[in-house]
Write an enzyme that holds these catalytic residues in place. Structure first.
Site, PDB file in Angstrom:
ATOM      1  N   SER A 257       0.773  -1.275   0.130  1.00  0.00           N
ATOM      2  CA  SER A 257      -0.049   0.081  -0.166  1.00  0.00           C
ATOM      3  C   SER A 257       0.822   1.237   0.037  1.00  0.00           C
ATOM      4  O   SER A 257       0.473   2.357  -0.128  1.00  0.00           O
ATOM      5  CB  SER A 257      -0.830  -0.068   1.339  1.00  0.00           C
TER       6      SER A 257
ATOM      7  N   ASP B 265      -2.640   8.044   8.298  1.00  0.00           N
ATOM      8  CA  ASP B 265      -3.898   7.002   8.905  1.00  0.00           C
ATOM      9  C   ASP B 265      -3.062   6.056   9.786  1.00  0.00           C
ATOM     10  O   ASP B 265      -1.735   6.670  10.179  1.00  0.00           O
ATOM     11  CB  ASP B 265      -4.585   6.033   7.932  1.00  0.00           C
TER      12      ASP B 265
ATOM     13  N   HIS C 250      -0.181   4.368   7.425  1.00  0.00           N
ATOM     14  CA  HIS C 250       0.524   4.935   6.275  1.00  0.00           C
ATOM     15  C   HIS C 250       1.226   6.469   6.543  1.00  0.00           C
ATOM     16  O   HIS C 250       0.557   7.096   7.344  1.00  0.00           O
ATOM     17  CB  HIS C 250      -0.409   4.958   5.044  1.00  0.00           C
TER      18      HIS C 250
END
Length: 364
Positions: free
Chosen positions: A43, A329, A332
């Site tokens: 991600s 978040d 990340h």
């Protein structure tokens, strides 16, 4: 102005011009040397592949993308741009598009680069199984791209193109997070050293396959200090970093660097750069004010304690000063953090990036 001042001013102007020309020449050389970027990973590098999957691991909704051009979510797990965006910008290239977006087109153009990264992916196929594009599956997709390039360019030209291109890989964080969150009984039968050895054994075969398929310039981004992400901090009573997770990251990064060093010695034409993103990011976490950050523990976007109980969703709270947060978040980094880390990887020096930085790798 007297003659002396005139000469001094002229000399300063010439010096400035020389510096600007040298900088422009250096950037032009990097641009010319790297025709495309092929991205694989998780991600931290996903630019929209997971948008096409039936999965909970998505970021194609607010408040993600709030600072991205246009202010819309793109599938990046960020408030704005992420590492592949800044990498491409520094190379003078457009961001490589997500494979699942362009592969469905009959006129798909792979020569300008492709991004295969998928949120949730790990070195192991079992990591977030059926929720993402596994690393092995990403390599399988790349093999199709390589075959397509051979068909369109011819074998020799395709090999030359891929040898000049940059292969950026960021993988391993999700495996480590999964291990740390596993039960004590599971860890008893799979000690940390054994776990890391298994990761490297799998990674060895994966990197070898990429080499066999034409990858010659490899940028490997080690895992960050995952124990300091808000999600793992929130599990501890003192909200401190998870020593177990950070130890796993350090062991994995060192072993991956050793693996690439060995491959570089034995594989003809292989050039590589390793970015120790764990050490680089820890500088911001341990001394945030020194790097322009106001908050290095809590997430900017989320719900619950430290905004780390629930991820960034349309109903989550988000901070106003996003450039002041290290984390977007519960897992990340913010766009600001990604930009700074990329700058270090591009122009930094050992021990943070070695044996060369990205600019030097591009010039090889």
């Amino acid at each position: 102005m007297d003659a002396g001042n005139t000469i001094a001013a002229a000399s300063s102007a010439v010096a400035i011009v020389v510096v600007l020309v040298a900088a422009a020449s250096s950037l032009a050389a990097a641009e010319a040397a790297v025709p495309a970027v092929y991205v694989l990973g998780d991600s931290l590098a996903d630019v929209g592949n997971n948008n096409h999957l039936l999965t909970l691991l998505k970021a194609d909704f607010p408040h993600n993308g709030i600072d991205y051009p246009g202010g819309k979510a793109t599938g990046r797990f960020s408030n704005g741009k992420n590492f592949p965006d800044f990498l491409a910008e520094n190379l003078g290239l457009a961001t490589s598009p997500p494979y699942l977006t362009i592969s469905s087109s009959s006129s798909a153009n792979y020569v300008n680069g492709v991004n295969f990264a998928s949120g949730g992916a790990g070195v192991f196929n079992s990591t977030n199984k059926d929720q993402c594009i596994s690393f092995d599956k990403q390599i399988e997709y790349y093999s199709k791209v390589q075959a397509s390039l051979v068909q369109s360019l011819g074998e020799a030209q395709a090999a030359s193109h891929l040898a000049k291109s940059l292969f950026a890989i960021t993988i391993g964080s999700n495996d480590i997070i999964g291990y740390v969150r596993s039960s004590a009984a599971a860890k008893a039968t799979n000690p940390l050293e054994q776990f890391v050895d298994a990761l490297i054994q799998s990674l060895t075969g994966q990197l070898q396959r990429l080499y066999d398929l034409g990858a010659r310039r490899v940028l490997f981004l080690g895992t960050g200090p995952v124990g300091c992400c808000p999600s793992l901090r929130e599990l501890s009573a003192d909200r401190g970093c998870s020593g177990e997770a950070n130890d796993a990251s350090a062991r994995y990064n060192a072993a991956a660097a050793s693996l690439l060093r060995g491959m570089g010695e034995r594989r003809a034409g292989l050039r590589y750069a390793v970015f120790d993103s764990s050490a680089a990011l820890l500088r911001y976490i341990e001394r945030p004010a020194a790097y322009g950050f106001a908050e290095a523990r809590a997430a900017c976007c989320g719900l619950g304690d430290m905004n780390a109980k629930i991820g960034c969703t349309p109903v989550s709270f988000y901070c106003a000063n996003r450039t002041g947060y290290v984390f977007w978040d519960f897992y990340h980094p913010t766009e600001a953090t990604a930009r700074m880390l990329t700058a270090v990887a591009f122009d930094g020096s050992p021990p943070l990036v070695f044996p060369v930085n990205i600019r030097q790798l591009a010039d090889m």
